[in-house]
Scaffold this motif. Sequence first.
Motif, short mmCIF file in Angstrom:
data_model
loop_
_atom_site.label_atom_id
_atom_site.label_comp_id
_atom_site.label_asym_id
_atom_site.label_seq_id
_atom_site.Cartn_x
_atom_site.Cartn_y
_atom_site.Cartn_z
N GLU A 160 43.74 41.94 45.37
CA GLU A 160 43.76 42.30 43.95
C GLU A 160 43.74 41.07 43.05
O GLU A 160 43.00 41.01 42.08
N VAL A 161 44.58 40.09 43.38
CA VAL A 161 44.67 38.95 42.46
C VAL A 161 43.59 37.91 42.71
O VAL A 161 43.15 37.25 41.77
N ALA A 162 43.14 37.75 43.97
CA ALA A 162 42.22 36.65 44.25
C ALA A 162 40.80 37.12 44.54
O ALA A 162 39.89 36.31 44.64
N LEU A 180 44.61 34.15 37.77
CA LEU A 180 44.50 35.44 38.45
C LEU A 180 45.25 36.51 37.67
O LEU A 180 46.39 36.32 37.27
N PHE A 181 44.60 37.62 37.44
CA PHE A 181 45.27 38.72 36.76
C PHE A 181 45.32 39.93 37.69
O PHE A 181 44.31 40.47 38.09
N GLU A 182 46.51 40.33 38.00
CA GLU A 182 46.70 41.51 38.85
C GLU A 182 46.81 42.73 37.94
O GLU A 182 47.29 42.63 36.82
N GLU A 183 46.33 43.86 38.41
CA GLU A 183 46.51 45.08 37.64
C GLU A 183 47.17 46.14 38.49
O GLU A 183 46.79 46.38 39.61
N MET A 216 47.52 42.92 47.99
CA MET A 216 47.87 42.25 46.74
C MET A 216 47.04 40.98 46.56
O MET A 216 46.58 40.66 45.47
#
Lengths: 408, 408
Positions: B32-34, A310-313, B29
């Motif tokens: 965003e990540v998943a 997972l890549f958060e931005e 959040m």
Amino acid sequence: MSDEVLVGILGKGTVGAAFKELLEQRAGMVEEVAGARPKVSGVLSRKRGDFDELLAASDVIVELIGGTDPAREYVIRALREGRHVVTANKQLVAQHGDELVAAAKEGGAQLRFEAAVAGAIPVIRVVQESLGAIPIEKVFGIVNGTTNYILTEMSRAGLSYEQALEQAQDFGYAEADPTDDVGGADAAAKMAILARLAFGAPVALDDVSYEGIEQISPDDLAYAKELGLSLKLLGVAERVGDRQVSVRVFPCFLYPGHPLAPIEGPFNAVMVEAPTITEITMSGPGAGGPETASAVLGDVVSVIGGGSPLFEENSKLTIAKDTESAFYLHLEVEDRPGVLAKITEILGEAEVSVRSVVQRGMGDDARLVMVMHEVSERRFQSALKKIAKLRFLRSPPRSIRVIEEEFV
Amino acid sequence: MSDEVLVGILGKGTVGAAFKELLEQRAGMVEEVAGARPKVSGVLSRKRGDFDELLAASDVIVELIGGTDPAREYVIRALREGRHVVTANKQLVAQHGDELVAAAKEGGAQLRFEAAVAGAIPVIRVVQESLGAIPIEKVFGIVNGTTNYILTEMSRAGLSYEQALEQAQDFGYAEADPTDDVGGADAAAKMAILARLAFGAPVALDDVSYEGIEQISPDDLAYAKELGLSLKLLGVAERVGDRQVSVRVFPCFLYPGHPLAPIEGPFNAVMVEAPTITEITMSGPGAGGPETASAVLGDVVSVIGGGSPLFEENSKLTIAKDTESAFYLHLEVEDRPGVLAKITEILGEAEVSVRSVVQRGMGDDARLVMVMHEVSERRFQSALKKIAKLRFLRSPPRSIRVIEEEFV
């Protein structure tokens, strides 16, 4: 993915060979846990083999060739063409992370790089997955085994920097050209990767300020012992206020009781701080061949098992210009009245508050070792400039950061 | 999965409430990540709510109700009907792990339980995924924060067991009924889970032998200090030869320099040993509400992100009947000639080799504190039985295991 997964290996060096052997040894176990048996489809070295052929014959590309050229081109092509990529290449990920993640999205492929940071310690996975939705405040630690080995030997055996480096080279803990390790560039690349994952912030390698350990003298370590401190090369990535992050690498004193203080020799250790978890510490051997190979294998298992990392931005965050640090300051001065008063006056004007002082005479001269409380680095540096100009100074002032925080 | 993931929560206690709050706080959040936003579909307590309705309305069930009844029934039904399950319930996983994994396979659902062991420390993920294909030799550590807090206070402040327990209860580190914690049953359940994951071996809760800390006296800790040792309640799961595993929980002395020796207060720490990685140590706070909630959230993120966790099966391994341990032995004896000779004769006959002895007179009596090298536990226990029958003994012999291994 079929029941056989074809793994193309780029790189025939120490890590490439260790990984190939480990993968062949553990193929049965990988099949048991991940549901498909990995098979090496080919190995490409810098000199031999054709990348296009290897790509066509592989489901997964494992990049262990090092450097950014041609690794960058190979990895991007593989990802775009839908091949999953596992890499141990910290420079590649630190310098071209954005591009790689974009290529992975484009090709619907997975990109994994656990082995790029801290050897077999699964810090990438923990920051990216276990704490994926937790607001991490700070990731920091000892991410370069070479420098930790050198500092440990300087402290333990009273060796000079040069002697300890030579010993590290003899034992295989330092390369023939140790510049990237001892100068802090290696740790900086790793911290850029960790900072991106922890904060989702666009941290470029240039945003990381770093210092190495070449200037550390046995004296610093001897005085540190007297003050009960141990010296480590730390990488620190932390939030500063709501909108900034700071990513730095620097030699640093730690008080006893700090979880990183007992980490010795070529070991690495990383701490993660977040409100809901207080702190987690992970430690283990740094990146030797078997450790790196085993981290790469873990990524291959995850790739086969499915589930994209997972890549958060979070592009709102920017790089902080100033941060707070505590400092140790070592001065050699003429031993006459008024010296300490003048120095503390300069520090006081800059609002630098002194935590402890050790003064010792040496004939006409005196050594003054002071530890400060946390202060703006800019303010401290401006005070240091003034101190450096004082006539009664016998040699340039030496300063090293200190982690003041007390633990448990 | 749609862009909204419906999360049904079983349990309204401390952890249930902390998790609900955290999930709602971090929903953005997680999205965003998943890639999908979690939404609480409902909360069921033991007294209120209908499970069938909640199940029908949820994509993921988070089980924080505790105990095995009705948790087992609920979790198995959810998995069979294709709902992913995240649970923090160590008793459920330790006692019914096989059944749960089978139900997950049947329903094509994911089962995750990071929060069941060691709070926010991601030990399950590391053993199951990072080291999924690595032959782990040993997993061991401090997996119960209550007992570590009590032992730390007994050692630090010289408290009796009863005083330290009361203090732990005052500070919320021990429950009103502390039996499961101080008796070792809690740690045993966690070690059964870790052993299964590390070795793929069918370890039932009954296969774990455990002792607690109720019998530890301030004397033991005082003598330990004299010998430079610290006392921890350790859980140890290890391979014994090629075909056996041993899973045990016992109070144990550690030499200084051991990575677990500095773990104090309510903290947990787990070490994993394997040939390719030497050893990894992970430490952090034990299972408080926020830590458990954050581990559960990490699992929810992984569930949403996709990618099933991996379960290895290796039914060739069986439980070892005997293992080797080093021991500390505390004897109160008449202070007269021949006593030490008789005791060492009995130990010698059993091939128990003595590492160090401290003898101290107290009027007509003497205290004898001995540390042995590693020996078959059976042989040591049979020697101990003989020693217990000696006429010159003033009180029953007291023995505690010691980890002899030296580190770094």
